[in-house]
Write a protein that holds these residues in place. Structure first.
Motif, short mmCIF file in Angstrom:
data_model
loop_
_atom_site.label_atom_id
_atom_site.label_comp_id
_atom_site.label_asym_id
_atom_site.label_seq_id
_atom_site.Cartn_x
_atom_site.Cartn_y
_atom_site.Cartn_z
N MET A 183 0.84 -1.20 0.00
CA MET A 183 0.00 0.00 0.00
C MET A 183 0.88 1.25 0.00
N SER A 184 0.51 2.27 -0.80
CA SER A 184 1.36 3.46 -0.86
C SER A 184 1.16 4.31 0.40
N PRO A 185 2.19 5.11 0.76
CA PRO A 185 2.12 5.91 1.99
C PRO A 185 0.99 6.94 1.94
N VAL A 186 0.54 7.37 3.12
CA VAL A 186 -0.44 8.46 3.20
C VAL A 186 0.27 9.78 2.90
N ILE A 187 1.41 9.99 3.56
CA ILE A 187 2.19 11.22 3.33
C ILE A 187 3.58 10.84 2.84
N THR A 188 4.01 11.51 1.79
CA THR A 188 5.37 11.32 1.28
C THR A 188 6.08 12.67 1.27
N LEU A 189 7.18 12.75 1.99
CA LEU A 189 7.98 13.99 1.96
C LEU A 189 9.32 13.66 1.34
N ARG A 190 9.70 14.45 0.32
CA ARG A 190 10.97 14.21 -0.35
C ARG A 190 11.80 15.49 -0.35
N ASP A 191 12.89 15.45 0.43
CA ASP A 191 13.88 16.53 0.42
C ASP A 191 13.26 17.90 0.70
N ILE A 192 12.39 17.94 1.73
CA ILE A 192 11.66 19.17 2.03
C ILE A 192 12.56 20.17 2.77
N SER A 193 12.60 21.39 2.25
CA SER A 193 13.31 22.47 2.96
C SER A 193 12.41 23.71 2.98
N VAL A 194 12.45 24.41 4.11
CA VAL A 194 11.76 25.70 4.26
C VAL A 194 12.77 26.63 4.91
N LYS B 206 -0.47 4.45 6.32
CA LYS B 206 -1.82 4.36 6.89
C LYS B 206 -1.77 3.62 8.22
N GLY B 207 -2.43 4.18 9.24
CA GLY B 207 -2.48 3.54 10.56
C GLY B 207 -1.28 3.85 11.43
N ASP B 208 -0.32 4.62 10.90
CA ASP B 208 0.84 4.98 11.72
C ASP B 208 0.43 5.90 12.87
N CYS B 209 1.13 5.76 13.98
CA CYS B 209 0.96 6.66 15.12
C CYS B 209 2.36 7.22 15.40
N VAL B 210 2.62 8.41 14.81
CA VAL B 210 3.97 8.97 14.83
C VAL B 210 4.04 10.14 15.81
N HIS B 211 5.00 10.12 16.70
CA HIS B 211 5.22 11.25 17.60
C HIS B 211 6.50 11.97 17.18
N ALA C 156 -4.72 6.71 24.94
CA ALA C 156 -5.48 5.48 24.66
C ALA C 156 -6.42 5.70 23.48
N LEU C 157 -7.04 6.90 23.40
CA LEU C 157 -7.94 7.20 22.28
C LEU C 157 -7.16 7.19 20.96
N PHE C 158 -6.00 7.84 20.95
CA PHE C 158 -5.22 7.92 19.71
C PHE C 158 -4.80 6.51 19.26
N GLU C 159 -4.43 5.67 20.23
CA GLU C 159 -4.04 4.30 19.90
C GLU C 159 -5.22 3.55 19.25
N THR C 160 -6.42 3.75 19.84
CA THR C 160 -7.63 3.09 19.31
C THR C 160 -7.91 3.57 17.88
N LEU C 161 -7.80 4.89 17.67
CA LEU C 161 -8.11 5.44 16.34
C LEU C 161 -7.13 4.92 15.28
N CYS C 162 -5.85 4.81 15.67
CA CYS C 162 -4.85 4.30 14.72
C CYS C 162 -5.09 2.81 14.44
N ASN C 163 -5.49 2.06 15.46
CA ASN C 163 -5.79 0.63 15.25
C ASN C 163 -6.92 0.44 14.26
N LYS C 164 -7.78 1.47 14.11
CA LYS C 164 -8.90 1.40 13.15
C LYS C 164 -8.47 1.85 11.76
#
Ligand SMILES: Nc1ncnc2c1ncn2[C@@H]1O[C@H](COP(=O)(O)OP(=O)(O)OP(=O)(O)O)[C@@H](O)[C@H]1O
Length: 257
Positions: free
Chosen positions: A1-12, A25-30, A174-182
């Motif tokens: 499955m392709s990623p939800v977000i793809t960042l390539r060599d981003i600079s600001v 999809k389903g990642d829980c990234v901090h 706990a809520l965030f974990e549940t939402l990502c599991n879905k």
């Protein structure tokens, strides 16, 4: 499955430098890092509200610059860092703006986690900082609730724990974990390394606009990576499933008096 977000060599300009990563999809990234590391800037790029200066940011394989804001708003939500409440509208009126339902009804999962029913009639500008933050999180999730129920939402939350008491912090984790599991995808920024160590699947460590390390939480939160990111000493111990992170030898001030 392709990623939800793809960042390539981003600079600001002086804020982000050469960030490349995929969020699935389903990642829980901090995202963790010192003040000014670029966490909020990166979340704004992922939300499509800030343009990149260099590089390519895509959402579901389409450039973020090309997404119509109306379409984005149906499944992508951004919680920005809190600003002063200026509206005197009640919490209920405020939340009603963000739901497409004809009559206002708070999903039971949100009420169980955020407990905002007690101040639905209170004007927004009379809430405490933590109460206001709970309302803002509720607002952000209500905005995309139909997508959350389908497991298709993208939740981008800038320091959601800011000002929130400990019981609601754990309820939120706990809520965030549940939402990502879905199947929902979540990226949040935080300064609470210990909580993130135990409630994220992946961590992005940032410093001075760069990606120090990104990957599965346990491998990213090594002593070496933490010390490189935060410039202080750490001890990391694993007990059963619990990752215990201690800051050692904090800055000593007494020699300066
Ligand atoms: N609107 C802006 N225009 C120009 N520079 C900005 C702007 N907002 C932030 N910056 C700068 O960009 C850098 C990254 O800021 P950012 O807010 O992304 O950091 P952060 O990691 O979220 O910090 P914090 O933990 O303090 O919230 C900082 O040096 C900051 O001064």
């Amino acid at each position: 499955m392709s990623p939800v977000i793809t960042l390539r060599d981003i600079s600001v300009n002086k804020r982000l430098a050469n960030i490349t990563l995929d969020i699935n999809k389903g990642d829980c990234v901090h995202i963790l890092g010192p003040n000014g590391a670029g966490k909020s800037t990166l979340l704004s790029i992922m939300a499509g509200v800030l343009e990149t200066e260099h590089g390519e940011a895509s959402l579901l394989e389409q450039s973020l610059q090309q997404w119509p804001l109306g379409a984005l708003a149906t499944f992508r939500t951004l919680l920005a860092q809190q600003s002063e409440a200026v509206f005197a509208v009640s919490v209920k009126e405020y939340l009603s703006f963000f739901t497409s339902e004809p009559t206002f009804e708070l999903p039971s999962l949100l009420e169980a986690t955020l407990e905002v029913t007690g101040f639905l009639q209170t004007p927004l500008n009379r809430l405490s900082g933590g109460e206001r933050q709970r309302v803002e999180i509720c607002r952000a999730l209500l905005q995309v609730w139909p997508a959350i129920k389908r497991g298709e939402a993208l939740l981008l939350l800038d320091e959601p724990l800011q000002g929130v008491d400990i019981r609601h912090q754990y309820a939120l984790m706990a809520l965030f974990e549940t939402l990502c599991n879905k199947g929902n995808t979540l990226v949040l920024s935080s300064h609470d390394i210990s909580l993130s160590a135990n409630y994220s699947y992946k961590v992005l460590l940032m410093k001075l606009g760069t990606n120090v390390s990104f990957g599965l939480t346990e491998s990213v939160l090594s002593v070496k990576n933490l010390e490189q990111t935060f410039d202080c000493h750490f001890a990391v111990n694993k007990r059963d499933d619990f990752l215990d992170i201690q800051v050692c030898a904090p800055i000593v001030l007494n020699q300066m008096w």
